[in-house]
Motif scaffolding. Structure first.
Motif: not given
Length: 187
Positions: A103-120
Motif C-alpha cells: 500500500g505504499t505509494v511508489t509513484s505519483l502524478q499531479e494535475w497541473d496546468d491542464g496536464r499530468w506531471e510526475a511528482e517526487r
C-alpha cells in the motif's frame, strides 16, 4: 441569554465562541496575543456537535468543513482537521498513484496546468494507502501534518479531502466525510 466561552491560557491560533441558546453567534481567534473578533460570513455556518465545533463554508470551489476541538476543556478550541468536497468536475489537488503490495505509494502524478506531471515526494513525506484512502504524512519543523486523498468514483483520480496536524484520527475523519460525500458514499 448569550455567554462567552473564555479561557485561562489563550494561545496563538486558538478560537473561542459565543453561544446564544445553543447556537454559535460569535467567533474570536487569538492573533498576535489578543482575542480578535472574526466575522461570520454569509457562506459559513457554525454548529456545536458531540465531537466539537464544526464550521461549514461553501464557495465556488466547493464545501469545506472544519472541526475545532477543546481537548483540555479550557474553552480554547484548536483546528483538529479540515475536510474538502470540491465542486464536481474540478481537478484541484488531483493526483494519480501507483501502489506496491503493502500500500505504499511508489509513484505519483499531479494535475497541473491542464496536464499530468510526475511528482517526487519530499524527503519529509510518506504516502500510503490506508483504509481505502491515500494518506500523506509530512514532518514540518517537528510537527506532523497529514493530508487525505480519496478516489470517490474509482476513476484513478484522487482528490484532497482533508488535512490536519498531529495524530490522524482516521475514524473521526471518515465520520465527518460521510456527511460530505455525494449519495451517502462512505470512504
Amino acid at each position: 441569554m448569550a455567554r462567552t466561552v473564555t479561557a485561562t491560557s489563550p494561545f496563538e491560533g486558538g478560537y473561542r465562541f459565543t453561544l446564544t441558546n445553543g447556537a454559535i453567534t460569535g467567533v474570536q481567534e487569538m492573533e498576535k496575543g489578543r482575542w480578535q473578533n472574526e466575522k461570520i460570513d454569509r457562506n459559513e455556518s457554525w454548529s456545536v456537535t458531540a465531537n466539537g465545533v464544526v464550521k461549514t463554508e461553501t464557495d465556488r470551489d466547493g464545501t469545506e468543513v472544519t472541526l475545532f476541538t477543546d481537548a483540555n476543556g479550557d474553552g480554547v478550541y484548536v483546528e483538529a482537521y479540515s475536510l474538502n468536497r470540491p465542486v464536481a468536475g474540478t481537478l484541484d489537488d488531483a493526483y494519480r498513484f501507483t501502489f506496491d503490495a503493502a500500500g505504499t505509494v511508489t509513484s505519483l502524478q499531479e494535475w497541473d496546468d491542464g496536464r499530468w506531471e510526475a511528482e517526487r515526494p519530499d524527503r519529509n513525506e510518506t504516502w500510503r494507502l490506508q483504509d481505502g484512502l491515500v494518506v500523506k504524512t509530512e514532518i514540518e519543523k517537528g510537527r506532523t501534518e497529514w493530508t487525505i486523498y480519496a478516489d470517490n468514483n474509482n476513476d484513478g483520480t484522487w482528490t484532497q479531502l482533508a488535512d490536519g496536524q498531529g495524530t490522524l484520527d482516521i475514524v473521526g475523519v471518515k465520520s465527518l466525510l460521510s456527511g460530505l460525500t455525494a449519495d451517502g458514499v462512505v470512504y
